[in-house]
Design a protein around this motif. Structure first.
Motif, PDB file in Angstrom:
ATOM      1  N   THR A 194      12.904  38.586  22.937  1.00 27.31           N
ATOM      2  CA  THR A 194      12.076  37.410  23.193  1.00 27.31           C
ATOM      3  C   THR A 194      12.489  36.280  22.259  1.00 27.31           C
ATOM      4  OG1 THR A 194      10.378  38.005  21.577  1.00 27.31           O
ATOM      5  CG2 THR A 194      10.156  38.929  23.809  1.00 27.31           C
ATOM      6  N   LEU A 195      12.111  35.080  22.622  1.00 25.21           N
ATOM      7  CA  LEU A 195      12.413  33.923  21.785  1.00 25.21           C
ATOM      8  C   LEU A 195      11.709  34.043  20.428  1.00 25.21           C
ATOM      9  CD1 LEU A 195      14.183  31.464  22.174  1.00 25.21           C
ATOM     10  CD2 LEU A 195      12.174  30.178  22.919  1.00 25.21           C
ATOM     11  N   GLU A 196      10.518  34.623  20.447  1.00 28.66           N
ATOM     12  CA  GLU A 196       9.791  34.821  19.184  1.00 28.66           C
ATOM     13  C   GLU A 196      10.538  35.795  18.273  1.00 28.66           C
ATOM     14  OE1 GLU A 196       6.935  33.057  21.962  1.00 28.66           O
ATOM     15  OE2 GLU A 196       8.363  34.701  22.130  1.00 28.66           O
ATOM     16  N   GLU A 197      11.105  36.855  18.838  1.00 31.39           N
ATOM     17  CA  GLU A 197      11.877  37.808  18.030  1.00 31.39           C
ATOM     18  C   GLU A 197      13.111  37.146  17.438  1.00 31.39           C
ATOM     19  OE1 GLU A 197      10.996  42.162  20.025  1.00 31.39           O
ATOM     20  OE2 GLU A 197      12.329  40.778  21.089  1.00 31.39           O
TER      21      GLU A 197
ATOM     22  N   GLU B 145      18.689  36.648  25.809  1.00 33.98           N
ATOM     23  CA  GLU B 145      17.444  35.920  25.542  1.00 33.98           C
ATOM     24  C   GLU B 145      16.540  35.974  26.773  1.00 33.98           C
ATOM     25  OE1 GLU B 145      16.723  31.288  25.003  1.00 33.98           O
ATOM     26  OE2 GLU B 145      17.865  32.137  23.323  1.00 33.98           O
ATOM     27  N   LYS B 146      15.356  36.530  26.593  1.00 36.91           N
ATOM     28  CA  LYS B 146      14.413  36.593  27.703  1.00 36.91           C
ATOM     29  C   LYS B 146      13.858  35.196  28.009  1.00 36.91           C
ATOM     30  CE  LYS B 146      12.787  41.314  26.730  1.00 36.91           C
ATOM     31  NZ  LYS B 146      11.586  42.142  26.398  1.00 36.91           N
TER      32      LYS B 146
ATOM     33  N   HIS C 281      11.369  32.163  28.529  1.00 40.84           N
ATOM     34  CA  HIS C 281      10.106  31.853  27.858  1.00 40.84           C
ATOM     35  C   HIS C 281       9.270  30.948  28.753  1.00 40.84           C
ATOM     36  CE1 HIS C 281       7.295  30.531  24.715  1.00 40.84           C
ATOM     37  NE2 HIS C 281       7.683  31.602  24.041  1.00 40.84           N
ATOM     38  N   GLU C 282       7.956  31.139  28.725  1.00 34.30           N
ATOM     39  CA  GLU C 282       7.088  30.361  29.616  1.00 34.30           C
ATOM     40  C   GLU C 282       6.975  28.901  29.198  1.00 34.30           C
ATOM     41  OE1 GLU C 282       3.192  31.965  29.562  1.00 34.30           O
ATOM     42  OE2 GLU C 282       2.964  31.885  27.378  1.00 34.30           O
TER      43      GLU C 282
END
Length: 367
Positions: free
Chosen positions: A201-204, A270-271, A273-274
């Motif tokens: 995820t972008l957060e990771e 990279e997944k 992101h909303e």
């Protein structure tokens, strides 16, 4: 009764061993002592060379028959006995104990009992007509290409190196060289690299994280030489700011194959992101306005990836494509941990798909 048992002793078999027993003994010894599996143990490379060259003679019925009749020394001299004037123990040319130049050094007990030790050379004795050993890596490769020991899974070793064929070329140059016989030897197949996706995820990717990954790898049992599958846990460190396409590399953790052990590379993905679209170290966020808001004013709360909130407002008309930049609110730069990209907020205006005649008239009067 055989003339000597040196080669049988190397493989740990009796002189009455069958061809199948010879193959199994060679496979076990070669896999255990292969140099790529024992990079910190030089003596293993010598043992690998010895067992490969012992196998080269014993696997061939005609060579084995001659060896059994005359012994190793005369066999290496072409079965003719030592040439006149040869010096050294055992009557071999070059004055070396037990044999060939540079090899078979020191064979205690040549004339009788006692412990026998020896060292093979890839070059044959001088004078022509003698036996010249093949490259140990070539012997090893040919053994597996021919379905060594009938284990049923040897083909997949070469499939991993040659794209599915047991006859492809290699990459890395062999560590063994000819000793003046003037011909090229086969190269050691290059160890393959396996790549696996690592979705994050972008957060990771913003904070960095650690993950444990369990993989299954094929290897060989040191005792039996048989193929086995084992689990291995890898600790994967994702540093803040890693981008899609970043490779996290692990050396020598994959399947054990003919040329060594495979490397494993995890490729960062990279997944979606909303809210954000990543652009290198920058993050772009889109705000959608209807036409009324775009013309008369609007207010939005803008969240950052780390949880902060900003208020963004415009009192007058806002055109499509308008942007507002928030410095240092984007992604970390992996090679510069104290620096960050920007966050960019871009406006999109949603236009009506149809207007009534009255609405058009009002807009014409207003505008």
């Amino acid at each position: 009764m055989v003339a000597d048992t040196k080669l049988y002793d190397v493989l740990g078999i009796s002189p009455t061993a069958s061809q199948d027993e010879i193959k199994k003994a060679y496979r076990k010894a070669a896999l255990k002592n292969h140099p790529d599996k024992n990079k910190d143990n030089p003596s293993a490379g010598e043992k690998f060379k010895e067992c490969s060259q012992a196998y080269e003679i014993l696997q061939d019925p005609e060579k084995r028959k001659l060896y059994d009749q005359v012994g190793l020394d005369e066999f290496l001299n072409g079965g003719r006995g030592a040439p006149p004037g040869a010096g050294g123990a055992g009557g071999m040319p070059g004055g070396f104990a037990g044999g060939v130049p540079g090899g078979f050094g020191g064979m205690p007990g040549m004339g009788g009992g006692g412990t026998r030790s020896f060292h093979f050379s890839t070059g044959g004795p001088g004078g022509g007509g003698g036996f010249s050993f093949s490259n140990p890596e070539s012997i090893f490769a040919d053994f597996f290409k021919q379905g060594g020991a009938g284990m049923g899974d040897d083909e997949d070793i070469f499939a991993q190196f040659t794209g599915g064929s047991a006859g492809g070329g290699g990459g890395e140059r062999s560590r063994y060289r000819d000793s003046g016989v003037g011909r090229r030897r086969a190269r050691t197949p290059e160890v393959t690299t396996v790549e696996k996706p690592l979705p994050l995820t972008l957060e990771e990717l913003f904070k960095g994280t650690k993950k444990k990954m369990k993989i299954k790898r094929k290897t060989y049992d040191d005792g039996s030489g048989k193929r086995k599958v084992e689990d291995k846990i890898l600790d994967i460190e994702i540093k803040p700011g890693y981008k899609a396409g970043t490779k996290i590399k692990f050396q020598g953790v994959g399947d054990q194959e003919e040329g060594g052990t495979q490397d494993l590379h995890f490729i960062v993905q990279e997944k979606p992101h909303e809210l954000y679209k990543r652009e290198d170290a920058n993050l772009r966020m889109f705000v959608e306005l209807d036409l009324k808001e775009a013309l008369t004013g609007w207010t939005r709360t803008i969240p950052t990836i780390e949880g902060k909130k900003f208020t963004l407002s415009k009192s007058g008309p806002t055109g499509p494509g308008f942007t507002e930049t928030y410095p240092h609110q984007g992604m970390p730069i992996s090679k510069k941990p104290n620096e960050r990209g920007d966050m960019i907020v871009e406006v999109k205006v949603k236009f009506p798909t149809s207007l009534t005649v009255a609405q058009k008239s009002h807009l014409k009067d207003i505008l």
